[in-house]
Design a protein around this motif. Structure first.
Motif, PDB file in Angstrom:
ATOM      1  N   ARG A  37     -10.842   4.122  18.048  1.00 51.87           N
ATOM      2  CA  ARG A  37     -10.107   4.146  16.778  1.00 51.87           C
ATOM      3  C   ARG A  37     -10.933   4.803  15.684  1.00 51.87           C
TER       4      ARG A  37
ATOM      5  N   GLN B 102      -0.605   7.631   7.421  1.00 49.42           N
ATOM      6  CA  GLN B 102       0.177   6.864   8.378  1.00 49.42           C
ATOM      7  C   GLN B 102       1.246   6.081   7.626  1.00 49.42           C
TER       8      GLN B 102
ATOM      9  N   PRO C 161       0.811  -1.229   0.000  1.00 54.48           N
ATOM     10  CA  PRO C 161       0.000   0.000   0.000  1.00 54.48           C
ATOM     11  C   PRO C 161       0.844   1.279   0.000  1.00 54.48           C
TER      12      PRO C 161
ATOM     13  N   GLN D 169       4.266   3.223   7.908  1.00 56.27           N
ATOM     14  CA  GLN D 169       4.812   2.126   8.703  1.00 56.27           C
ATOM     15  C   GLN D 169       6.332   2.262   8.806  1.00 56.27           C
TER      16      GLN D 169
ATOM     17  N   GLU E 258      -2.266   6.074  14.189  1.00 55.20           N
ATOM     18  CA  GLU E 258      -2.988   5.764  12.953  1.00 55.20           C
ATOM     19  C   GLU E 258      -4.212   6.658  12.789  1.00 55.20           C
ATOM     20  N   ASP E 259      -4.822   6.546  11.610  1.00 51.65           N
ATOM     21  CA  ASP E 259      -6.166   7.083  11.333  1.00 51.65           C
ATOM     22  C   ASP E 259      -6.251   8.601  11.532  1.00 51.65           C
TER      23      ASP E 259
ATOM     24  N   PHE F 132       3.134   2.349  13.118  1.00 48.51           N
ATOM     25  CA  PHE F 132       2.799   3.447  12.221  1.00 48.51           C
ATOM     26  C   PHE F 132       3.080   4.779  12.906  1.00 48.51           C
TER      27      PHE F 132
ATOM     28  N   ALA G 161      -0.572   4.559   4.284  1.00 51.53           N
ATOM     29  CA  ALA G 161      -2.002   4.349   4.043  1.00 51.53           C
ATOM     30  C   ALA G 161      -2.836   5.416   4.741  1.00 51.53           C
ATOM     31  N   ASN G 162      -4.150   5.325   4.519  1.00 49.21           N
ATOM     32  CA  ASN G 162      -5.164   6.145   5.192  1.00 49.21           C
ATOM     33  C   ASN G 162      -4.927   7.652   5.048  1.00 49.21           C
TER      34      ASN G 162
ATOM     35  N   TYR H 116       4.633   0.208   4.495  1.00 51.70           N
ATOM     36  CA  TYR H 116       3.631   0.844   3.678  1.00 51.70           C
ATOM     37  C   TYR H 116       3.027   2.097   4.285  1.00 51.70           C
TER      38      TYR H 116
ATOM     39  N   SER I 213      -3.192  -1.208   8.501  1.00 48.36           N
ATOM     40  CA  SER I 213      -4.357  -0.326   8.591  1.00 48.36           C
ATOM     41  C   SER I 213      -5.637  -1.151   8.717  1.00 48.36           C
TER      42      SER I 213
ATOM     43  N   GLU J 240      -8.558  -0.413   7.799  1.00 49.84           N
ATOM     44  CA  GLU J 240      -9.351  -0.333   6.573  1.00 49.84           C
ATOM     45  C   GLU J 240      -8.714  -1.138   5.448  1.00 49.84           C
ATOM     46  N   TYR J 241      -7.406  -1.025   5.313  1.00 47.57           N
ATOM     47  CA  TYR J 241      -6.739  -1.789   4.250  1.00 47.57           C
ATOM     48  C   TYR J 241      -6.845  -3.284   4.536  1.00 47.57           C
TER      49      TYR J 241
ATOM     50  N   LYS K   2      -5.422   1.482  22.469  1.00 41.85           N
ATOM     51  CA  LYS K   2      -5.713   2.586  21.541  1.00 41.85           C
ATOM     52  C   LYS K   2      -6.639   3.628  22.151  1.00 41.85           C
TER      53      LYS K   2
END
Lengths: 440, 195
Positions: A430, A357, A316, A359, A387-388, A365, A343-344, A341, B123, B125-126, A408
């Motif tokens: 989250r 985010q 990703p 990695q 994350e997120d 992340f 992502a988001n 990777y 992730s 979502e991923y 989290k």
């Protein structure tokens, strides 16, 4: 560009601020509203909030001070009990030299009225009242509606004082629970966590641009997912019927509020599709991933472009494309052969940055932002796994989930100063999404 | 064999036959006291299996078939595992999927659901998309071997239904999986080894 001392800037900002009200979608940038003046990042005018009379006076003052503090654009002058300077009154000028000595550039004076509060903001350097306004307050004191009204006052005062509207009159939607979680909404200061819908297994809540609805996906007992739209007015959710069977996730509203873009997948990877949010309409394919995974879309503020996560390179990364999926470009890329990777993505409301985010080699992340002007990358976190990320309406603060204090939780970080605060206290929070301004 | 020994052996066989329907009692070991160890006795010839009439054969076959169906069900629902961030079918999983394909080919009324899962890294979502890709990979393997795709449903749970929650390689590897569930039809055609 001319640089002026803060006092001169404050005078200019407070004069021009009324012109900036009503610019809803993109927070006004000081360069655009303060002619020839510059609001330096890191400049934090001192503001003294005088004591407020009445049974709810202490609450009003505490909310205003905390909102100014959380906005990271104002230094709240702590007032010493017993040694608090006298407020200016009709028959007597304030002790402006003392206010200045305390570090105050502005003085906020709140007086309760029958319908709400009367607010006067004093320019300490000029030793006079700069602006006044009467504000109505909704609901009963300390209710959810009442507090939101006070937050809206904070945001407007912040615009008067700094030229940039505050972000207190907002909420954060998130998922509470790592398995079978539900969507909740909490005020930006952490007050009143409230369920939004009753769907267990909810994921990826996303705000309607007017703050009236949430879209989210639900992982059912037979897998992922159906998309629902929750209506705050009715308190009910309905399924988005245009989506087909298979995986349907990560819905986001387009800036016009009429279209939803989401992830759909069956047997050959996942791609982004678009459909109408409130009327029955066909689903239109956006990305052509050819068997790869394409997910987590986010719109540019003008609705013309999309950023999303795609595994088309084998792992990703974040891509941007036109809103119809054409002209896809790789946005994030590390060293050749790097398998960590990214992502988001979340596009900032001012359009200048994308947060995502990334990695690290330890598998965790961290949150990065990338400038769309020069592609420069800035890392904002380093503790725990983070994350997120979701932008606040000011394009400066991010809400995100983090393991930095254990399970989290949701945290807010100021991307300019790096200052952060914890928003929630119960584990398993989250997928936060910051709302647009909810009250003005 | 001495005559006396033959008599003892035949008596034991008769007793065993007569008492065949009774539950076997636990043996009690008796340790001789102050006696010299007995001389090694000649090994008795194993008794011939009792004759099995038609009902007995039918019951035996039925039991064998039940066991075979249970074994086939276990094979069909056996979990397969994946490497990190991958949806390729591993060598070990190929053997499991070949066995599933064989059972599905013999039992054309059986339908299954494949649920793809991921570990907790990555992730959220991923990982939903990755789980879908893992389920799709297993389905594709089966359909490539002649199984009608309409009999195989796929879903993803991403990282939402882990079998364990520890942050360790052991737990992560157990969570990167496809689970198989029979959603319709019965397994009736099986290979038995009773005959």
């Amino acid at each position: 560009m001319i640089r002026l001392p803060y006092a001169a800037w404050f005078a200019a900002a407070i004069t021009i601020a009324p012109l900036t009200r009503g610019v809803a979608q993109n927070p006004p940038q000081p360069e655009a509203v303060v002619l020839g003046l510059r609001y330096d990042p890191g400049t934090k005018p001192g503001v003294l909030v005088l004591r407020v009379a009445g049974v709810s006076g202490d609450s009003i003052r505490a909310i205003l001070q905390r909102d100014f503090d959380y906005g990271d654009r104002i230094t709240v002058i702590a007032a010493e009990e017993g040694g608090f300077p006298d407020a200016p009154t009709a028959g007597r000028n304030g002790n402006y030299p003392l206010y200045a000595k305390l570090g105050a550039h502005a003085l906020v004076q709140v007086t309760p009225t029958a319908a709400g509060i009367h607010v006067a903001v004093h320019d300490v350097a000029q030793a006079k009242v700069a602006r006044v306004k009467d504000f109505g307050l909704d609901g009963s004191p300390n209710s959810r509606e009442w507090r939101m009204s006070v937050h809206a006052v904070s945001d407007e005062l912040e615009a008067w004082i700094t030229g940039v509207r505050g972000i207190a009159a907002t909420r954060v939607a998130y998922v509470q629970g790592l398995r079978g979680g539900k969507v909740f909404v909490v005020d930006s200061d952490g007050a009143f966590p409230t369920p939004a819908g009753d769907d267990a297994g909810a994921m990826s809540p996303s705000w309607h641009p007017k703050g009236t609805h949430l879209a989210y996906a639900v992982v059912g007992s037979h897998g992922c997912c159906q998309i629902f739209i929750y209506d705050f007015a009715s308190g009910s959710a309905r399924p988005l019927t245009a989506v087909g069977s298979g995986l349907n996730s990560t819905p986001v509203f387009a800036p016009d509020g009429a279209v939803i873009v989401y992830t759909h997948g069956e047997e050959s990877g996942t791609d982004l599709f678009a459909t109408t949010a409130f009327e029955r309409g066909p689903a239109r394919r956006i990305t052509v991933g050819r068997g790869t995974d394409n997910t987590s879309p986010t719109f540019s503020p003008d609705g013309r472009r999309l950023a999303f996560t795609s595994g088309r390179l084998g792992h990703p990364e974040v891509y941007i494309s036109d809103a119809d999926g054409t002209n896809p470009q790789l946005l994030t890329a590390d060293k050749l052969g790097d398998q960590n990777y990214r992502a988001n993505p979340d596009w900032s409301p001012d359009g200048r940055f994308i947060a995502y985010q990334a990695q690290q080699t330890d598998g965790r992340f961290q949150l990065n932002t990338i400038s769309l002007q020069d592609r420069s990358v800035k890392q904002h976190t380093s503790e725990g796994s983070n994350e997120d990320a979701s932008w606040a309406p000011d394009g400066r603060h991010l809400i995100f989930s983090s393991t930095r204090t254990g399970p989290k939780q949701l945290f807010v970080i100021d991307t300019e100063s790096g200052r952060w605060r914890q928003l929630t206290r119960t584990g398993g929070m989250r997928l936060p999404a910051w709302s647009p301004p909810l009250k003005r | 064999m001495h005559r006396a020994a033959r008599i003892v052996t035949l008596s034991l066989v008769a007793l065993a036959t007569l008492g065949g329907c009774k539950k076997k009692k636990p043996e009690v070991a008796v340790t001789p006291v102050n006696n010299p160890p007995p001389a090694a006795a000649p090994t008795p010839t194993p008794a011939p299996a009792p004759e099995c009439d038609a009902a007995c054969v039918a019951a035996r076959d039925s039991e064998a078939k039940r066991a075979a169906i249970a074994a086939a069900r276990a094979t069909l629902t056996a979990t397969i595992y994946f490497d990190y961030d991958q949806s390729e079918i591993t060598e070990e999983s190929r053997a499991k999927l070949d066995a599933k394909a064989s059972i599905l080919a013999q039992n054309t009324g059986v339908r299954i659901r494949i649920a793809g899962h991921t570990d907790s890294r990555g992730s959220d979502e991923y990982n939903l998309a990755l789980g879908q890709r893992r389920a799709a990979a297993a389905k594709r393997y089966l359909t490539d071997r002649g199984i009608d795709g309409s009999r195989v449903e796929i879903v993803s749970f991403g990282e939402e239904r882990g079998t364990c929650t520890e942050e360790s390689d052991s737990c992560w590897s157990r969570n990167r999986r496809d689970e198989f569930e029979i959603t319709g039809g019965d397994i009736t055609a099986v290979q038995t080894s009773s005959r």
